[in-house]
Design a protein around this motif. Structure first.
Motif, PDB file in Angstrom:
ATOM      1  N   CYS A  73       0.831  -1.218   0.000  1.00  0.00           N
ATOM      2  CA  CYS A  73       0.000   0.000   0.000  1.00  0.00           C
ATOM      3  C   CYS A  73       0.853   1.250   0.000  1.00  0.00           C
ATOM      4  CB  CYS A  73      -0.913   0.027   1.228  1.00  0.00           C
ATOM      5  SG  CYS A  73      -2.068  -1.344   1.283  1.00  0.00           S
ATOM      6  N   VAL A  95      -2.506   6.886  -1.640  1.00  0.00           N
ATOM      7  CA  VAL A  95      -3.227   8.167  -1.682  1.00  0.00           C
ATOM      8  C   VAL A  95      -2.592   9.102  -2.712  1.00  0.00           C
ATOM      9  CG1 VAL A  95      -3.729  10.245  -0.340  1.00  0.00           C
ATOM     10  CG2 VAL A  95      -4.204   7.993   0.621  1.00  0.00           C
ATOM     11  N   VAL A  96      -1.274   9.119  -2.746  1.00  0.00           N
ATOM     12  CA  VAL A  96      -0.580   9.952  -3.735  1.00  0.00           C
ATOM     13  C   VAL A  96      -0.960   9.509  -5.153  1.00  0.00           C
ATOM     14  CG1 VAL A  96       1.697  10.631  -4.610  1.00  0.00           C
ATOM     15  CG2 VAL A  96       1.316  10.453  -2.143  1.00  0.00           C
ATOM     16  N   LEU A 151      -4.504  10.540  -6.096  1.00  0.00           N
ATOM     17  CA  LEU A 151      -4.581  11.968  -6.432  1.00  0.00           C
ATOM     18  C   LEU A 151      -4.054  12.216  -7.845  1.00  0.00           C
ATOM     19  CD1 LEU A 151      -3.643  13.697  -3.058  1.00  0.00           C
ATOM     20  CD2 LEU A 151      -5.874  13.638  -4.183  1.00  0.00           C
ATOM     21  N   TYR A 210      -7.008  21.264  -3.573  1.00  0.00           N
ATOM     22  CA  TYR A 210      -6.593  20.976  -2.204  1.00  0.00           C
ATOM     23  C   TYR A 210      -7.811  20.761  -1.299  1.00  0.00           C
ATOM     24  CZ  TYR A 210      -5.267  22.141   2.582  1.00  0.00           C
ATOM     25  OH  TYR A 210      -5.137  22.135   3.944  1.00  0.00           O
ATOM     26  N   GLU A 211      -8.748  21.720  -1.352  1.00  0.00           N
ATOM     27  CA  GLU A 211      -9.920  21.643  -0.473  1.00  0.00           C
ATOM     28  C   GLU A 211     -10.761  20.401  -0.764  1.00  0.00           C
ATOM     29  OE1 GLU A 211     -10.980  23.138   2.118  1.00  0.00           O
ATOM     30  OE2 GLU A 211      -9.493  24.750   2.219  1.00  0.00           O
ATOM     31  N   SER A 229      -9.712  17.534  -2.043  1.00  0.00           N
ATOM     32  CA  SER A 229      -8.926  16.319  -2.264  1.00  0.00           C
ATOM     33  C   SER A 229      -9.542  15.054  -1.647  1.00  0.00           C
ATOM     34  CB  SER A 229      -7.469  16.522  -1.847  1.00  0.00           C
ATOM     35  OG  SER A 229      -7.384  17.015  -0.543  1.00  0.00           O
ATOM     36  N   PRO A 230     -10.199  15.135  -0.478  1.00  0.00           N
ATOM     37  CA  PRO A 230     -10.840  13.892  -0.002  1.00  0.00           C
ATOM     38  C   PRO A 230     -11.929  13.391  -0.969  1.00  0.00           C
ATOM     39  CG  PRO A 230     -10.643  15.462   1.806  1.00  0.00           C
ATOM     40  CD  PRO A 230     -10.304  16.208   0.545  1.00  0.00           C
ATOM     41  N   ASP A 231     -12.694  14.328  -1.552  1.00  0.00           N
ATOM     42  CA  ASP A 231     -13.706  13.925  -2.545  1.00  0.00           C
ATOM     43  C   ASP A 231     -13.037  13.379  -3.806  1.00  0.00           C
ATOM     44  OD1 ASP A 231     -15.391  15.063  -0.720  1.00  0.00           O
ATOM     45  OD2 ASP A 231     -15.691  16.903  -1.862  1.00  0.00           O
ATOM     46  N   LEU A 261     -10.286  11.724  -4.002  1.00  0.00           N
ATOM     47  CA  LEU A 261      -9.884  10.331  -3.770  1.00  0.00           C
ATOM     48  C   LEU A 261     -11.061   9.402  -4.052  1.00  0.00           C
ATOM     49  CD1 LEU A 261      -7.886  10.396  -0.386  1.00  0.00           C
ATOM     50  CD2 LEU A 261      -6.991  10.333  -2.715  1.00  0.00           C
ATOM     51  N   GLU A 262     -12.238   9.784  -3.558  1.00  0.00           N
ATOM     52  CA  GLU A 262     -13.421   8.940  -3.752  1.00  0.00           C
ATOM     53  C   GLU A 262     -13.792   8.863  -5.236  1.00  0.00           C
ATOM     54  OE1 GLU A 262     -16.495  10.397  -1.140  1.00  0.00           O
ATOM     55  OE2 GLU A 262     -15.327   9.952   0.661  1.00  0.00           O
TER      56      GLU A 262
END
Lengths: 560, 560
Positions: free
Chosen positions: B317, B324-325, B328, B409-410, B412-414, B416-417
């Protein structure tokens, strides 16, 4: 567990005799329940304790390989005595599982007594962890014990071999279970807060990317992706702490009620502790591993402390009730409660919200802006509606099955989700109640409110399907919750390190070079590496024997 | 990685000189990229290689503690040479990261060369696993190498110190990355299928509860809760196998195109392999641990094979691109593709579906019955709509930010999904394509179709929030999918053991007493336990020194 077993199931005389011996280490006792072939299904244990009226004693026996006691901690090498759970057989009848005090080893030379076979069950997960515990295997070949070593508080066998129930109510046993499980919830918070403390501190030290023209790079704690994975775990650590504190109160409350022979809240208390044990331990195990990944490659080093924390922690998902088995118990009680709603029986305690069934089945979430999600009343109602509607859906689906048991079986995966929704509601509720109290310290309350909202909105986002499928919120309201979550991360960020410092763990306790209080991570990592035994020599052992001939191609000349 | 690095970045002469030495073990090479302070951000590495025209060579130097090379496998004790990545500095200018062949140890006595400090970085996760690998630390104190040990295929430094780019296109390097990552996806399927094989076989042997009047208990594989956790993992093992096979084809395709200087599919191929690496390794790591839990307490024993499988697997992983990188990176390409949709540029390959934007943004799922979900066209469209709508939502949200980078940036969690949704679509698509082909063997195709549907509907249920929030399906259709999933589990059940036997793993390869082909689990567990070194003596070492005095309370008399 040896001592609680004797306290819970031993007569006063048995407690008087055996507890001092155990406390003073004149004997070492262990709790021998689980067998090779049976764990969760205690009623299926195979070891037998057959009463022999001729000798006024019991014959303890392992009739099959799978009846071997397996897993008890301290059994393999250390214990001199055990509380052994076995099927009580007297007058030819099987009375089910009872506890017996059995001496296993000589008190003179520690050799196993005749008929007793003892050993360690072998290596376990992790490089330290449970490997320092002699989880053991135990077999009996017709081992005899005197009659008075049956734990006789709840039922007895007379000199003649008659099985008699005492007048002590069996419900008292639940008290011990509530006690043990509330301590597991408290431990979940401890383990999780350790992992989170390491990951938050290291994320503040570690920098990566974001450098402009050779300037400093960005602390990884500043990345929204890192925050969205880490801050919900930080919030969970606090959430589990507060629900654990409350559970501790519940234990006292249940104990007092039991002593007054009031069993009215017992079932609800059982569901609540069993469910909280399942949900907090599963979440904590996953979270520790997530914290390890959040520390990047260095999290894989033992010196980070995280691999061992994980390996030591994960059995909590299995022991003291497998989490899936426990959640199904919660689901059974939920289904029973739903079925009684129409009869007018009011649910109590953490299930009281189910009494608002008419309102909650048709309530509409009133959230209009992202900020509205900071209102605890909106959160509370959305979580209550979700839990109730999922439970009612399950009950309706079960109702359509040919029979109740078949329906329960077919819908059991949905029932697990329903039970989780109910338990998450409890955690959110107790967090909200906590932050509505007076909390000393400048700004502390505000920080805890942020974490409470992070926890609730993170769960909402993670289980968005539940909330949308049951129509508790609209897709638009779900998006607003997610937007508010992002804003909360920004608010938690400046206080994140303080919020883990608040756990007040010493570096020694944390045992992690990444989680050091002083942030001096890299020199500590470097220094720790040199302590590895491999580094005692510059040229490794075996070089001259193996590597040198290989490199010089002399292996071709070998006679082998 | 030493050999691929030289193959990819070395000139023909360098390949001719160094590859035979490495192949014949006259040298042992390792790949020294990662440093104590830098992993994912390769451009931030600190080691320097400064050209010195006086000596016609480079000076390799570690200017800081954090520039210490850290993690390279085989570096600490075995390697004689390394490809070292360092900042190339010539004529006072920093040209960024380049590769250099550096000799580390004497070929005569294996001692580190002057200026070279070498060591092992210490213990790692698991009790075996990576602990048999000498992941190392390496520091340079002004170590000199000749100029021709810079890997000069893509750029060169001349005798005078001029930096010159060659005419070899840099895109060729992507070929190596695609190759390495497609092999990681293949490995994910291998590791996952091992874990699933163990858990399925043991679940068929293990019995618990369900006994009526002392009759046989129920195999745990028959429980819907066990099936709902285990069968999706079985389906995932097959899904990853098929997408891995396809990725292997993609590598060949990309290589041929690169050789023909056709770079049109390169970006899409990069996004696809990077994303598949991330999604399959994360899912596999979680699934191995889930399989361990599905084996109950016995899964915690090393003899189950699962603890070590997990500890060996999880680094996947993090290495070769943190997941995660990588996600993105996928998200960036998705956002770029969305932004080009209006300009009429047609997306290619696995992104081609995005060209159907007008249809997919407003399509309505036509599913009316649970059985409708067996229609691959409905599944395909639901997954395409979900992935596209999530990407478009992200792009719109980013568009509302003050600037693009801030918005990225703001959100970024979305993002990823969104990237995960895109990659899951690829996996589902390739599974559907596979089961639409001719497949030999009686009934095999039908079984694979079942697994394909299990995989798709499991992902749909797990990410129900995505599908409902974007309006791709209705809550009713979500419930129908879940209902169909339950029916599929019942269909998979009779073939579950055959479906893991089909992996054709030997007992030796599986290394698990729980996963034995003959199902003879309990005798094997029992026998394995006795091999533990603790069982060499009946009375444990240390008894006379420590336990006996404790039990006899003689410690009180001790003078300490």
């Amino acid at each position: 567990m040896f001592v609680p077993a004797i306290k819970g199931q031993g007569t006063e005389e048995q407690q008087k005799k055996w507890l001092p011996l155990a406390y003073k280490f004149q004997i070492i006792g262990c709790y021998a329940q689980t067998e090779l072939g049976h764990g969760s299904n205690v009623q299926g244990l195979e070891t037998t304790a057959t009463f022999d009226p001729k000798t006024d004693g019991f014959v303890i026996h392992s009739p099959t390989l799978t009846s071997s006691k397996w897993w008890p901690g301290g059994l393999g090498k250390a214990s001199t005595h055990a509380v052994v759970y076995a099927r009580l057989i007297t007058e030819g009848k099987d009375y089910g599982i009872h506890g017996f005090i059995v001496q296993l080893r000589s008190l003179e030379d520690h050799s196993p007594l005749p008929g007793v076979t003892l050993g360690d069950i072998g290596g376990k997960f992790g490089s330290g962890a449970y490997n320092s515990m002699d989880n053991g295997v135990l077999r009996f070949d017709h081992v005899r014990i005197p009659r008075d070593q049956m734990l006789m508080r709840l039922s007895q066998v007379t000199r003649e071999g008659k099985y008699v129930n005492s007048d002590v109510p069996k419900q008292l046993l639940y008290g011990t279970m509530v006690y043990v499980r509330q301590s597991i919830v408290a431990d979940a918070s401890k383990a999780l807060s350790r992992a989170v403390c390491i990951a938050v501190r290291y994320s503040a030290i570690r920098k990566q990317f974001g450098s402009q023209d050779g300037g400093p790079e960005t602390q990884v704690l500043n990345y929204r992706t890192q925050q969205s994975r880490l801050f919900p775990l930080l919030a969970s650590a606090y959430a589990f702490r507060f629900v654990g504190d409350w559970l501790n109160w519940l234990y006292t409350d249940v104990t007092q009620k039991l002593e007054a022979k009031d069993y009215s809240t017992l079932q609800e208390a059982h569901a609540c502790t069993a469910g909280l044990k399942a949900v907090t331990t599963s979440a904590t195990a996953d979270a520790i591993e997530e914290c390890r990944k959040l520390c990047g490659g260095h999290g894989y080093l033992n010196s980070s402390g995280l691999p061992e924390l994980f390996a030591v922690y994960v059995p909590a998902c299995t022991y003291e009730g497998d989490n899936v088995v426990l959640l199904l118990q919660v689901a059974r009680i939920l289904m029973k409660t739903v079925s009684q709603l129409t009869s007018g029986k009011q649910p109590v305690g953490t299930m009281a919200y189910m009494g608002k069934v008419q309102h909650l089945m048709q309530s509409k979430c009133a959230v209009k802006t992202a900020e509205d999600w900071l209102n605890p009343a909106f959160i509370q109602e959305a979580f209550e509606a979700r839990a109730l509607r999922m439970a009612v859906n399950c009950a309706q689906n079960i109702g359509q099955a040919a029979n109740q048991e078949e329906g329960f079986y077919e819908r059991s995966p949905d029932l697990l989700e329903s039970a989780v929704a109910h338990i998450q509601l409890i955690i959110v509720t107790k967090f909200i109640e906590k932050v509505q109290q007076d909390i000393p310290g400048h700004g502390v309350k505000e920080q805890l409110q942020n974490l409470c909202n992070v926890y609730a909105l993170y769960i909402l986002h993670k289980h968005l399907g539940d909330f949308l499928a049951t129509g508790c919120i609209t897709p638009k309201q779900g998006a607003l919750a997610n937007e508010q979550l992002g804003k909360l991360y920004a608010q938690v960020r400046p206080n994140a390190v303080a919020l883990v410092d608040a756990f007040n763990y010493t570096d020694h306790y944390l045992g992690s070079v990444l989680g050091r209080y002083d942030g001096n991570v890299y020199p500590a990592l470097y220094e720790e590496a040199w302590k590895d035994p491999l580094n005692e020599t510059v040229v490794p052992e075996g070089y001259h024997e193996y590597l040198h001939p290989l490199l010089k191609q002399q292996l071709k000349l070998s006679r082998l």
